[in-house]
Scaffold this active site. Structure first.
Site: not given
Length: 98
Positions: A25, A43
């Site tokens: 990320r 996520n």
């Protein structure tokens, strides 16, 4: 009229593979900022990562090329890319959602 290459495109991207717990990320956020892309990354419960990205074709092509490579700790198995209608949640940055 906006030239085709400068038209803003809104994508939903699902990246599968070894993408959680490996800094993916943060990698996606860094690349989005590098290419001037707005949106977010988060996520998902199934172990994949979802990305909403808004940019022009050139920006998004570069971004997706880097996402496919991933960072040194990730392993990308699959990337599903869908173009969304409209602009949706426009922001002036790229955020990590928790």
């Amino acid at each position: 009229m906006v030239p085709e290459e400068k038209k803003m495109i809104h994508l939903n991207i699902i990246v599968s593979g070894k993408v959680q717990g490996v800094g993916f990320r943060f990698f996606a956020q860094r690349k989005a900022v590098q290419y001037g892309i707005n949106g977010w990354v988060r996520n998902l419960d199934d172990g994949s990562v979802e990305i909403r990205a808004i940019g022009d074709k050139k920006q998004l092509d570069s971004f997706m090329r880097d996402l496919k490579r991933g960072n040194p700790f990730s392993a990308i198995d699959q990337m599903q890319v869908d173009e969304l209608d409209g602009q949706g949640e426009l922001s002036s940055s790229f955020k990590i959602k928790y």
